[in-house]
Enzyme design. Structure first.
Site, mmCIF file in Angstrom:
data_model
loop_
_atom_site.group_PDB
_atom_site.id
_atom_site.type_symbol
_atom_site.label_atom_id
_atom_site.label_comp_id
_atom_site.label_asym_id
_atom_site.label_seq_id
_atom_site.Cartn_x
_atom_site.Cartn_y
_atom_site.Cartn_z
ATOM 1 N N HIS A 99 0.093 -10.306 -8.502
ATOM 2 C CA HIS A 99 -0.350 -11.750 -8.734
ATOM 3 C C HIS A 99 -1.574 -11.729 -9.420
ATOM 4 O O HIS A 99 -1.988 -12.853 -10.003
ATOM 5 C CB HIS A 99 -0.440 -12.666 -7.662
ATOM 6 N N ASP A 128 -5.963 3.872 -7.005
ATOM 7 C CA ASP A 128 -6.345 2.889 -7.238
ATOM 8 C C ASP A 128 -7.820 3.454 -8.097
ATOM 9 O O ASP A 128 -7.972 4.822 -8.300
ATOM 10 C CB ASP A 128 -7.240 2.165 -6.049
#
Length: 348
Positions: free
Chosen positions: A248, A200
């Site tokens: 998403h 990340d």
């Protein structure tokens, strides 16, 4: 005969839905559940005296919480219900408070701008002229409260995935956009032969490192700084890639690009795992998944996708054998898996 009109009660319940969420958020903000934990309960007068408020609002708040199943009453004393004791007391293993705080302090006001988001087709919680996405914001409400709430959701999703997907043969897992590391740690706890990498942004891996160290899992879970759009490729050397509530957040083309990067970096025969809230193929529900899509409108450039959309992008990237499994979790209602074909044997 004229057909009778349906009852308007469902509309009234929908219109007043925020009454319940604000009751929960207020009680949590006042630390009511923390104060009641481990006690035989408190009377309305004791609550009023402790928080230095009038008995009228104290009684209303206690009654409201009891009506929602957050408190139980015996005689004139209110105590935590099992639900509140398990999830609304700080320090408990599955403390839900970060999520409640984030939804109340960050998203409650943002949902009041939903019409604006619908008209403009863009997020309303961050300035797209200053940052590229929600996840690059330096707002402490985002960097602290948001990731604390995501840690809660990811913990539940990881536990649900542990029994829904067989990772018994996996050795190294890459959690793409792995946030706080909660999902990677949950999977490693369930599958003792596996290690994991949380990949990340640098601002996020620092949060993950703190959680990993606090859990005593530094030998099983590590972090790697990166930007999955800016980096030419994802970290290699893994036989499982997980995308949990990640795809998403992005447009269709971006989600497809990430799956192509996943295919290129994943070991031959490796497994792709996509978890999140999937809307049904008719795009009529289920409600939580559909409303999660509207949350994406407010916060991101993505939306709630169907399982077939994920499967299509995975197939375009080269994955095969897509399978979908339903989940019962607060962090996801489904998981889609697909495999990268094993390396072909070539004649010498």
């Amino acid at each position: 005969m004229t057909e009778a009109a349906p009852s308007p009660v469902p509309l009234f319940e929908l219109s007043t839905g925020y009454w319940a969420s604000k009751t929960l958020a207020t009680a949590y903000e006042l630390r009511l559940f923390a104060r009641l934990s481990g006690t035989p309960g408190m009377t309305c007068r004791e609550v009023a005296e402790h928080w230095e408020i009038d008995e009228r609002p104290a009684r209303m708040l206690l009654t409201g919480c009891a009506s929602l199943g957050l408190l139980e009453k015996t005689g004139d004393r209110y105590r935590n219900s099992p639900l509140s004791e398990a999830y609304l007391v700080p320090g408990k293993p599955h403390h839900f408070g970060g999520l409640i705080t984030m939804l109340d302090q960050r998203l409650y006001a943002a949902w009041g701008r939903l019409t604006e988001a619908v008209r403009a087709n863009q997020p309303v919680t961050w300035d797209s002229d200053r940052v590229r996405s929600l996840f690059e914001s330096q707002d402490p409400v985002v960097t602290d409260t948001f990731w604390e709430s995501m840690h809660t959701l990811s913990s539940f999703t990881g536990e649900a995935l542990s029994t829904a997907v067989d990772l018994g043969g996996a050795r190294r897992l890459l959690d793409v956009g792995g946030g706080s590391g909660a999902l990677a740690m949950a999977l490693c706890r369930h599958w003792p032969g596996m290690k994991a990498t949380v990949y990340d942004l640098p601002s996020v891996t620092g949060i993950a490192t703190r959680h990993i160290e606090a859990a005593g899992m530094t030998g099983r879970v590590r972090t790697v700084d990166g930007d999955f759009f800016a980096d030419a490729s994802l970290p290699e050397g893994h036989d499982v890639h997980t995308f949990s509530n990640v795809l998403h957040d992005w447009r269709e083309a971006d989600a497809a690009l990430l799956l192509k990067k996943s295919f290129d970096a994943l070991a031959p025969g490796g497994l792709l795992v996509i978890a999140g809230y999937f809307v049904n193929e008719e795009q009529t529900g289920p409600p939580l998944a559909a409303l999660m899509g509207l949350a994406q409108l407010i916060e991101t450039e993505g939306r709630a996708y169907t399982a077939s959309e994920y499967a299509g992008w995975a197939a375009e990237a080269g994955f095969v054998d897509p399978r979908t499994v339903s989940l019962q979790s607060v962090g996801a209602n489904g998981v889609l898996t697909a495999r990268k074909p094993a390396a072909e044997h070539r004649d010498a």
